[in-house]
Design an enzyme around this catalytic site. Structure first.
Site, mmCIF file in Angstrom:
data_model
loop_
_atom_site.group_PDB
_atom_site.id
_atom_site.type_symbol
_atom_site.label_atom_id
_atom_site.label_comp_id
_atom_site.label_asym_id
_atom_site.label_seq_id
_atom_site.Cartn_x
_atom_site.Cartn_y
_atom_site.Cartn_z
ATOM 1 N N HIS A 45 1.115 -1.317 0.193
ATOM 2 C CA HIS A 45 -0.076 0.058 0.150
ATOM 3 C C HIS A 45 1.094 1.066 0.271
ATOM 4 O O HIS A 45 1.628 1.964 0.850
ATOM 5 C CB HIS A 45 -0.987 -0.057 1.219
ATOM 6 N N GLY A 91 -8.125 14.405 -9.429
ATOM 7 C CA GLY A 91 -9.074 12.413 -9.902
ATOM 8 C C GLY A 91 -9.045 12.103 -9.796
ATOM 9 O O GLY A 91 -9.599 10.613 -9.899
ATOM 10 N N HIS A 98 -1.901 3.805 -8.438
ATOM 11 C CA HIS A 98 -1.860 2.689 -9.887
ATOM 12 C C HIS A 98 -1.897 3.645 -11.276
ATOM 13 O O HIS A 98 -1.525 5.477 -10.823
ATOM 14 C CB HIS A 98 -3.468 2.696 -9.643
HETATM 15 P P1 DGP Z 1 -8.235 7.195 -10.329
HETATM 16 O O1 DGP Z 1 -9.265 7.899 -10.375
HETATM 17 O O2 DGP Z 1 -7.369 7.639 -10.761
HETATM 18 O O3 DGP Z 1 -7.712 7.012 -8.414
HETATM 19 O O4 DGP Z 1 -8.440 5.565 -10.764
HETATM 20 C C1 DGP Z 1 -8.866 4.912 -9.841
HETATM 21 C C2 DGP Z 1 -9.291 4.149 -10.791
HETATM 22 O O5 DGP Z 1 -9.785 3.145 -9.707
HETATM 23 C C3 DGP Z 1 -11.471 4.640 -11.683
HETATM 24 O O6 DGP Z 1 -10.989 4.263 -13.119
HETATM 25 C C4 DGP Z 1 -12.200 3.605 -11.460
HETATM 26 C C5 DGP Z 1 -11.233 2.156 -11.326
HETATM 27 N N1 DGP Z 1 -11.799 0.837 -9.854
HETATM 28 C C6 DGP Z 1 -12.261 1.835 -8.384
HETATM 29 N N2 DGP Z 1 -12.812 1.020 -8.057
HETATM 30 C C7 DGP Z 1 -12.601 -0.456 -8.849
HETATM 31 C C8 DGP Z 1 -12.547 -1.702 -8.546
HETATM 32 O O7 DGP Z 1 -13.060 -2.113 -7.006
HETATM 33 N N3 DGP Z 1 -12.006 -3.018 -9.640
HETATM 34 C C9 DGP Z 1 -11.595 -2.400 -10.822
HETATM 35 N N4 DGP Z 1 -11.059 -3.012 -11.525
HETATM 36 N N5 DGP Z 1 -11.651 -1.060 -10.627
HETATM 37 C C10 DGP Z 1 -11.647 0.299 -10.016
#
Ligand code: DGP
Length: 112
Positions: A45, A91, A98
């Site tokens: 993390h 955002g 990530h």
């Molecule tokens: P950001 O907005 O840069 O923090 O991107 C977070 C991304 O994570 C967003 O594009 C949607 C994705 N996301 C959120 N929750 C989940 C989840 O439970 N599973 C997956 N596969 N993606 C997720």
């Protein structure tokens, strides 16, 4: 810790995994913004890019070592974008570092 991506790493929340090694996990984004939209994350993390340090930067190196293989498997090695949002003001919605690996369509530059 109440972190969605830590729960995905632990297998407590399902994901469509495309790559995994000791340090890195990659899976399809739940809300894809492009034909290829993969999230590449460290298995430790780290809250955001603002928290990268000499102590944890091995995870960032391992992520970028894995990206060519992930991009090739996704069919976008000839052209892809890697982006990270650091901070809610730009955002970031999940507070676990990530990198979005995006491809399969044209992208504007500079980003909006
Ligand atoms: P950001 O907005 O840069 O923090 O991107 C977070 C991304 O994570 C967003 O594009 C949607 C994705 N996301 C959120 N929750 C989940 C989840 O439970 N599973 C997956 N596969 N993606 C997720």
């Amino acid at each position: 810790m109440d972190c969605i991506f830590c729960k995905i790493i632990a297998g407590e929340i399902p994901s469509k995994k495309v790559y995994e090694n000791e340090h890195v996990l990659a899976f399809h984004d739940l809300s894809p913004r492009a034909p290829v939209h993969i999230l590449v994350i460290p298995k430790e993390h780290i809250a955001s890019a603002a928290e990268i340090s000499a102590e944890n930067s091995v995870y960032v190196a391992k992520i970028f070592e894995a990206i060519p293989e992930i991009a090739e498997a996704a069919g976008v090695k000839e052209g892809f974008r890697v982006v990270t949002n650091s901070g809610t003001s730009v955002g970031q919605s999940v507070m676990h570092l990530h990198f979005h690996l995006l491809g399969g369509r044209a992208f504007s530059w500079p980003p909006g």
